[in-house]
Design a protein around this motif. Structure first.
Motif, PDB file in Angstrom:
ATOM      1  N   GLU A  94       0.987  -1.355  -0.194  1.00 44.64           N
ATOM      2  CA  GLU A  94      -0.206   0.235   0.307  1.00 44.64           C
ATOM      3  C   GLU A  94       0.859   1.008   0.455  1.00 44.64           C
ATOM      4  OE1 GLU A  94       0.017  -2.047   4.082  1.00 44.64           O
ATOM      5  OE2 GLU A  94      -0.636  -2.490   2.306  1.00 44.64           O
ATOM      6  N   MET A  95       1.719   1.843   0.825  1.00 50.77           N
ATOM      7  CA  MET A  95       3.153   2.269   0.482  1.00 50.77           C
ATOM      8  C   MET A  95       3.284   3.111  -0.579  1.00 50.77           C
ATOM      9  SD  MET A  95       3.756   4.499   3.175  1.00 50.77           S
ATOM     10  CE  MET A  95       4.598   5.793   2.634  1.00 50.77           C
ATOM     11  N   ILE A  96       4.386   2.007  -1.367  1.00 55.97           N
ATOM     12  CA  ILE A  96       4.240   1.452  -2.865  1.00 55.97           C
ATOM     13  C   ILE A  96       3.518   2.079  -3.626  1.00 55.97           C
ATOM     14  CG2 ILE A  96       5.207   0.314  -4.448  1.00 55.97           C
ATOM     15  CD1 ILE A  96       6.853  -1.296  -2.143  1.00 55.97           C
ATOM     16  N   ALA A  97       2.222   1.705  -4.046  1.00 52.18           N
ATOM     17  CA  ALA A  97       1.052   1.802  -4.856  1.00 52.18           C
ATOM     18  C   ALA A  97       1.199   3.485  -4.305  1.00 52.18           C
ATOM     19  CB  ALA A  97       0.154   1.072  -4.623  1.00 52.18           C
ATOM     20  N   TYR A  98       1.087   4.291  -3.198  1.00 51.64           N
ATOM     21  CA  TYR A  98       1.009   5.458  -2.583  1.00 51.64           C
ATOM     22  C   TYR A  98       1.406   6.232  -2.677  1.00 51.64           C
ATOM     23  CZ  TYR A  98       0.062   9.421   0.286  1.00 51.64           C
ATOM     24  OH  TYR A  98      -0.402  10.972   0.711  1.00 51.64           O
ATOM     25  N   ALA A  99       2.999   5.569  -3.152  1.00 53.90           N
ATOM     26  CA  ALA A  99       4.183   7.126  -3.188  1.00 53.90           C
ATOM     27  C   ALA A  99       4.660   6.120  -4.774  1.00 53.90           C
ATOM     28  CB  ALA A  99       5.360   6.230  -2.503  1.00 53.90           C
ATOM     29  N   LYS A 100       4.020   5.336  -5.460  1.00 53.42           N
ATOM     30  CA  LYS A 100       4.343   4.863  -6.776  1.00 53.42           C
ATOM     31  C   LYS A 100       6.077   4.008  -7.039  1.00 53.42           C
ATOM     32  CE  LYS A 100       1.683   6.608  -8.589  1.00 53.42           C
ATOM     33  NZ  LYS A 100      -0.255   6.030  -8.749  1.00 53.42           N
ATOM     34  N   GLU A 101       6.932   5.193  -5.806  1.00 53.11           N
ATOM     35  CA  GLU A 101       8.559   4.399  -5.443  1.00 53.11           C
ATOM     36  C   GLU A 101       9.321   5.622  -4.502  1.00 53.11           C
ATOM     37  OE1 GLU A 101      10.884   1.543  -6.186  1.00 53.11           O
ATOM     38  OE2 GLU A 101       9.295   1.814  -7.274  1.00 53.11           O
ATOM     39  N   ILE A 102       9.135   4.253  -2.748  1.00 53.17           N
ATOM     40  CA  ILE A 102      10.394   4.594  -2.438  1.00 53.17           C
ATOM     41  C   ILE A 102      11.361   3.771  -2.339  1.00 53.17           C
ATOM     42  CG2 ILE A 102       9.896   4.788   0.395  1.00 53.17           C
ATOM     43  CD1 ILE A 102       7.031   3.858  -0.008  1.00 53.17           C
ATOM     44  N   THR A 103      12.233   5.458  -1.483  1.00 53.87           N
ATOM     45  CA  THR A 103      14.165   5.293  -1.574  1.00 53.87           C
ATOM     46  C   THR A 103      13.998   4.936  -0.215  1.00 53.87           C
ATOM     47  OG1 THR A 103      14.465   5.823  -3.805  1.00 53.87           O
ATOM     48  CG2 THR A 103      15.910   5.282  -2.739  1.00 53.87           C
ATOM     49  N   VAL A 104      14.728   4.673   0.915  1.00 51.15           N
ATOM     50  CA  VAL A 104      14.848   4.382   2.390  1.00 51.15           C
ATOM     51  C   VAL A 104      16.245   4.458   1.530  1.00 51.15           C
ATOM     52  CG1 VAL A 104      14.976   3.621   4.426  1.00 51.15           C
ATOM     53  CG2 VAL A 104      12.442   3.813   3.072  1.00 51.15           C
ATOM     54  N   SER A 105      16.789   5.443   2.248  1.00 51.77           N
ATOM     55  CA  SER A 105      18.574   5.889   2.932  1.00 51.77           C
ATOM     56  C   SER A 105      19.322   5.974   4.168  1.00 51.77           C
ATOM     57  CB  SER A 105      18.939   6.415   1.348  1.00 51.77           C
ATOM     58  OG  SER A 105      18.446   7.575   1.882  1.00 51.77           O
ATOM     59  N   GLY A 106      20.004   6.196   4.346  1.00 52.23           N
ATOM     60  CA  GLY A 106      20.687   6.059   6.183  1.00 52.23           C
ATOM     61  C   GLY A 106      21.725   6.456   5.700  1.00 52.23           C
ATOM     62  N   VAL A 107      22.230   7.408   7.491  1.00 53.13           N
ATOM     63  CA  VAL A 107      22.570   8.170   7.446  1.00 53.13           C
ATOM     64  C   VAL A 107      23.719   8.464   8.906  1.00 53.13           C
ATOM     65  CG1 VAL A 107      23.237  10.562   8.471  1.00 53.13           C
ATOM     66  CG2 VAL A 107      21.855  10.479   6.262  1.00 53.13           C
ATOM     67  N   CYS A 108      24.426   7.905   9.017  1.00 56.80           N
ATOM     68  CA  CYS A 108      25.240   7.442  10.631  1.00 56.80           C
ATOM     69  C   CYS A 108      24.752   6.024  10.918  1.00 56.80           C
ATOM     70  CB  CYS A 108      24.863   8.398  11.702  1.00 56.80           C
ATOM     71  SG  CYS A 108      25.459   8.629  13.021  1.00 56.80           S
ATOM     72  N   CYS A 109      25.016   5.709  12.694  1.00 58.42           N
ATOM     73  CA  CYS A 109      24.921   4.479  12.511  1.00 58.42           C
ATOM     74  C   CYS A 109      23.404   3.872  12.607  1.00 58.42           C
ATOM     75  CB  CYS A 109      25.185   5.247  14.107  1.00 58.42           C
ATOM     76  SG  CYS A 109      26.680   5.378  14.687  1.00 58.42           S
TER      77      CYS A 109
END
Length: 177
Positions: A94-109
Motif C-alpha cells: 500500500e505504501m509503494i502504491a501510494y508513493a509509486k516508488e520509495i527509496t529508503v536510505s540512511g545516515v550515521c549509525c
C-alpha cells in the motif's frame, strides 16, 4: 555511564576502600567497560534476535543513492527499531502504491543497521547529514536520539523536507514529533 564510574570511585575513596589515585582510575575504567561495553554487547544481541543477524551484503554509499523521481526517506540516529519499522512500512504494497516508488536510505549509525541487515543504501555519514537535505531530493529525514545536528530543523524548512523527530527525550526545534 560517567555517573556510575564517578560513584564507584567516590565509594572507594569515601568508604575507606582506597584513596590511591591509580586504583581509583583503574576501578573507574573497569566500571566504564562493564557499563559501556556490556550494555553495547547486550544491545547488539537484542538487535540480532529482533531483526536478524547481519551478514555480508552488497549496498551503495553516497548522496547519489537518493533517486530524484522517488519519494526519498532518510533514517538517521541510533535506534535500530525505528529504522526497521520504516523499512517494513516502506516495503508494504500500500505504501509503494501510494508513493509509486520509495527509496529508503540512511545516515550515521542507523544507516549501518539497515545496510547490514537489509542492504538499504547509505546516503552519507554523520558529517553529511545536512548535505542529504541540501540535495533537494530528500522528502523526509526521520531521526531518533543521537548525533542529530541542531541545524537540520531550520535547514529542512528551506527545502521541501519534513524533519521528523521520534523520541520524546530528543525533540528539536522546527521538527514534527
Amino acid at each position: 555511564a560517567i555517573d556510575r564510574e564517578v560513584s564507584t570511585s567516590l565509594h572507594m575513596a569515601h568508604m575507606g576502600c582506597s584513596s590511591l589515585p591509580e586504583a581509583l582510575v583503574k576501578q573507574s575504567l573497569r566500571a566504564g567497560m562493564a557499563d559501556g561495553w556490556g550494555g553495547s554487547m547486550m544491545g547488539t544481541e537484542f538487535s540480532d534476535v529482533l531483526f536478524g543477524t547481519p551478514k555480508p551484503i552488497d549496498t551503495e554509499a553516497n548522496l547519489g543513492v537518493m533517486v530524484a523521481e522517488n519519494v526519498n526517506i532518510v533514517v538517521h540516529g541510533h535506534d535500530p527499531s525505528l529504522s526497521e519499522m520504516i523499512c517494513e512500512y516502506a516495503d508494504s504494497p500500500e505504501m509503494i502504491a501510494y508513493a509509486k516508488e520509495i527509496t529508503v536510505s540512511g545516515v550515521c549509525c542507523t544507516s549501518n543497521e539497515v545496510a547490514m541487515r537489509r542492504g538499504i543504501p547509505m546516503a552519507g555519514n554523520f558529517l553529511q547529514q545536512e548535505n542529504v537535505v541540501l540535495t533537494g531530493a530528500c522528502e523526509a529525514i526521520v531521526v531518533d536520539v543521537q548525533c542529530i545536528f541542531p541545524a537540520l530543523g531550520p535547514l529542512s524548512k528551506c527545502f521541501h523536507t519534513k524533519f521528523v523527530t521520534t523520541s520524546p527525550i530528543a525533540q528539536m526545534p522546527d521538527s514534527e514529533f
